[in-house]
Write an enzyme that holds these catalytic residues in place. Structure first.
Site, PDB file in Angstrom:
ATOM      1  N   ASN A   1       0.813  -1.210   0.000  1.00 21.50           N
ATOM      2  CA  ASN A   1       0.000   0.000   0.000  1.00 21.50           C
ATOM      3  C   ASN A   1       0.847   1.260   0.000  1.00 21.50           C
ATOM      4  O   ASN A   1       0.388   2.324  -0.411  1.00 21.50           O
ATOM      5  CB  ASN A   1      -0.940   0.010   1.210  1.00 21.50           C
ATOM      6  CG  ASN A   1      -2.168  -0.841   0.995  1.00 21.50           C
ATOM      7  OD1 ASN A   1      -3.165  -0.385   0.451  1.00 21.50           O
ATOM      8  ND2 ASN A   1      -2.101  -2.102   1.407  1.00 21.50           N
TER       9      ASN A   1
ATOM     10  N   LYS B   1       3.271 -12.282   7.832  1.00 22.61           N
ATOM     11  CA  LYS B   1       2.059 -11.590   7.425  1.00 22.61           C
ATOM     12  C   LYS B   1       1.399 -12.431   6.332  1.00 22.61           C
ATOM     13  O   LYS B   1       1.977 -12.643   5.263  1.00 22.61           O
ATOM     14  CB  LYS B   1       2.363 -10.191   6.893  1.00 22.61           C
ATOM     15  CG  LYS B   1       1.110  -9.465   6.406  1.00 22.61           C
ATOM     16  CD  LYS B   1       1.422  -8.223   5.595  1.00 22.61           C
ATOM     17  CE  LYS B   1       0.129  -7.619   5.056  1.00 22.61           C
ATOM     18  NZ  LYS B   1       0.365  -6.514   4.101  1.00 22.61           N
TER      19      LYS B   1
ATOM     20  N   VAL C   1      -1.933  -6.417   9.536  1.00 23.54           N
ATOM     21  CA  VAL C   1      -1.353  -5.355   8.716  1.00 23.54           C
ATOM     22  C   VAL C   1      -2.301  -5.205   7.541  1.00 23.54           C
ATOM     23  O   VAL C   1      -2.352  -6.065   6.667  1.00 23.54           O
ATOM     24  CB  VAL C   1       0.069  -5.709   8.228  1.00 23.54           C
ATOM     25  CG1 VAL C   1       0.597  -4.635   7.275  1.00 23.54           C
ATOM     26  CG2 VAL C   1       1.017  -5.881   9.411  1.00 23.54           C
TER      27      VAL C   1
END
Length: 313
Positions: A55, A178, A221
């Site tokens: 992102n 993640k 996240v």
């Protein structure tokens, strides 16, 4: 069980901060708006911040820009009385040496953890053993603890499966993963083998945050955290019924962010936080989010969670 870890990955929400650019030919980083956004995240009480992730448009950032992002985040956190706020930085590349160099630069700038994607340019040659060997060699050399980034969609389809994670979790300098693969069963298998302080599972999307927390994840996240970073607080406070209801709305918001991409995410975050629209565009060649129908749609999708978030302030 793993050897004693260098440092456990902190539980909670670690928003992957968006990177804001000026609307000029060079699309320079808009440092004033960047500081404002970091202040919003830090003051919202998040448990950490991720810089130069997907992102954050990591692949478009220079080494100097990444270093400045780290220093700015540390400065903002210190000014807010949160000097020890954990900062995780995306470190990626297509050679082991390049990723190690990136991690060393992040450490010098003040990063606490690095988030590392599987190298995938030569994905056709990357066997399970090759992937495991990469992370072990990298973790041996990294000056800061490593959070594995499992995101098959942007890594040539390479998926780090549970057997690979079981092996990697034993490394002293690998503190978690993640999971941007939606693999909630991986969360349960990780928790069955490791304590969270040894090797932590982190949800890579918010649309399965509460279920992931229920089977052992330590947090998330997620790009949604750039706008709504406090939903985790409901679960942390033991308000499970409220967290479950919020999760239903959160799933819709996550779908909106995912469907509209990074440019749509930046547009709607700018819209709701009052940022100038001219600074919400991704670096080219990522296209602008300019379709009025899509703009109206994502605004409607995101709106219902606004009151839930406001109540947690």
């Amino acid at each position: 069980m793993s050897a004693l870890k260098s440092r456990a990955f902190p539980p909670g929400v670690h928003p992957p901060s968006l990177t804001w650019f000026k609307d000029n030919e060079a699309q320079d980083v808009d440092w004033d708006l960047q500081k404002k956004h970091l202040q919003f995240l830090v003051e919202s009480g998040v448990q950490g911040i991720v810089l130069a992730g997907t992102n954050g448009e990591a692949v478009t950032l220079t080494k100097d820009e990444k270093a400045q992002l780290i220093r700015l985040t540390r400065e903002v956190a210190a000014q807010a009385g949160r000097a020890d706020l954990p900062i995780t930085v995306g470190c990626n590349g297509n050679s082991t040496g390049a990723v190690i160099a990136d991690a060393r630069a992040a450490h010098e700038a003040g990063a606490d953890f690095v988030l590392v994607l599987t190298p995938s340019f030569f994905h056709f040659a990357m066997t399970d053993d090759a992937v495991v060997d990469f992370f072990i060699e990298f973790a041996d050399a990294s000056p800061v603890p490593v959070l594995i980034y499992n995101f098959p969609d942007v890594a040539g389809g390479l998926d780090i499966n549970s057997e690979m994670l079981a092996r990697l979790g034993a490394h002293r300098n690998i503190v978690g993963v993640k999971l941007t693969c939606g693999g909630i069963a991986k969360v349960a298998r990780i928790r069955a083998q490791y304590e969270p302080g040894e090797f932590a599972a982190v949800a890579g999307q918010s649309d399965w945050l509460v279920p992931a927390l229920a089977v052992g994840a330590v947090g998330t996240v997620t790009g949604v955290g750039n706008l709504y970073p406090r939903i985790y607080d409901l679960f942390k406070q033991g308000k499970l019924a409220e967290a479950g209801k919020a999760q239903l709305k959160l799933a819709s918001v996550e779908w909106g962010f995912t469907s509209c991409g990074i440019n749509g995410t930046k547009w709607v975050v700018a819209k709701f936080l009052g940022y100038p629209e001219e600074s919400c565009h991704c670096r080219r060649p990522y296209p602008r989010f300019a379709d009025p129908k899509l703009q109206s749609w994502i605004e409607g999708v995101v709106k219902p969670l606004e009151s839930v978030e406001a109540a947690l302030r």
